[in-house]
Enzyme design. Structure first.
Site: not given
Length: 380
Positions: A363, A365
């Site tokens: 979701e 980095t």
């Protein structure tokens, strides 16, 4: 901001803790070794209301807020990051996308089944050649009459193989056009849809990951979520909330590693006393405790903003970035504190470390969180 858990949070915390100790902890090492996704346990969590925590009761959900959701994920993360990730992806991504952006008909059709656990949900944005650069996606949908024909592939999709329904982001316009991407609801038994499990992962191995393949998959017009071309904008809003869920899960993994370290530090003796009494270990525990607490505060702040329907893009990125990095640090320190034992699967430290690493990637980095934060700062 009230730092005390409310009555609902205390109730959910105890319920999830009891469930995790009974249903998850005895099996987590075997699930991890086998890369087994415990569908039956997932569905039982649906019966407890954990798969539709913030979905209103009118759609079959529990009707709680994001604060209760965060509380549940922290408790799950303390025991198993893989199971926690499955609950996070189901709630925040698939269910959340339909709840926040779907039509009333779509909500009535899918949310009760998702909230109860009858359906397990997946959500697909990433492709084999496009991760953070989502606007270069190659999966396309072409309209033919009252249907859309989808071709392409998605990868790193949680529940991609075992899921019953998936929300998929597909290009319907020009490449690099932020208004050229559309969200579709696809039931996974639709002809032309297939999935291949991705195995041999480093961590979160009890959470299923798959590649999705679309070969002339026909989807009816009524399965378009919102307006055609608005899928990318919807997905960015969905990810804002999803980052809070990963932050919460990170807090749980970090706290699990910290608590295991405290327990070991009190029990393990060297040179005639518990190792926790040595400054080298005591300072590690102090750093872990401080950073876990800070991560939890950032996460709760973001959840409160979401509850109040206030902008929280920056705060969600704060929480996700900081908490995920803290989880990795705590997992690493837990291994170090336990020494040789920490390097074995007999002790929990190595699993916390392996599970934690995904939190810095999924979701968005840590690097993408910095991009989001810096952009929000420069807007001010």
């Amino acid at each position: 901001m009230n730092f005390e858990l409310n009555e609902n949070q205390r109730m959910i915390s105890q319920m999830v803790r009891d469930f995790a100790e009974k249903e998850i902890r005895p099996n987590l090492n075997q699930w991890d070794a086998d890369e087994h996704f415990p569908v039956d346990v997932m569905k039982r969590m649906g019966e407890l209301g954990l798969l539709g925590i913030y979905v209103p009761e009118q759609y079959g959900g529990s009707g709680f807020s994001y604060s209760e959701y965060v509380t549940a994920l922290i408790e799950l993360g303390k025991v198993c990051g893989g199971v926690g990730l499955s609950v996070a992806a189901h709630n925040s991504l698939c269910t959340g996308h339909i709840y926040y952006h779907g039509s009333e008909e779509q909500k009535m059709k899918y949310l009760p089944k998702l909230a109860s656990g009858e359906f397990i949900g997946a959500w697909g944005l990433t492709e084999p050649n496009t991760g953070s650069d989502a606007m270069r996606m190659k999966t396309t949908a072409v309209k033919e009459g009252n249907e859309w024909v989808i071709n392409g592939a998605k990868t790193w999709i949680t529940h991609g193989k075992s899921g019953d329904v998936a929300v998929i982001l597909v290009r319907t316009g020009d490449l690099l056009d932020s208004r050229g991407i559309t969200a579709f609801i696809i039931e996974t038994d639709t002809p032309g849809f297939s999935a291949v499990k991705i195995g041999d992962k480093l961590g979160v191995r009890a959470s299923e990951t798959a590649e999705l393949i679309f070969d002339n998959v026909r989807v009816p017009e009524e399965n378009v979520i919102g307006e055609v071309g608005m899928g990318f904008i919807q997905s960015m809003q969905v990810l804002d909330g999803g980052r809070i869920s990963i932050a919460a899960l990170s807090c749980g993994v970090a706290r699990g590693a910290y608590e295991a370290s405290v327990k070991y530090g009190k029990e393990r003796e060297q040179f005639g006393k518990p190792i926790a009494q040595f400054q080298a270990i005591g300072f590690k525990l102090a750093d872990m405790a401080t950073e876990v607490h800070a991560a939890e505060l950032l996460t709760m702040q973001a959840a409160e903003l979401k509850n109040a329907q206030k902008p929280m893009t920056k705060e969600g990125a704060f929480a996700k970035y900081f908490a995920s990095e803290v989880a990795v640090k705590c997992g690493n320190e837990a291994v170090q504190i336990m020494g040789g034992y920490g390097y074995t699967k007999e002790y929990p430290a190595e699993k916390f470390l392996r599970d934690a690493k995904l939190m810095t990637i999924g979701e968005g980095t840590s690097e993408i969180q910095k991009v989001v934060i810096s952009r929000e700062i420069l807007k001010q």
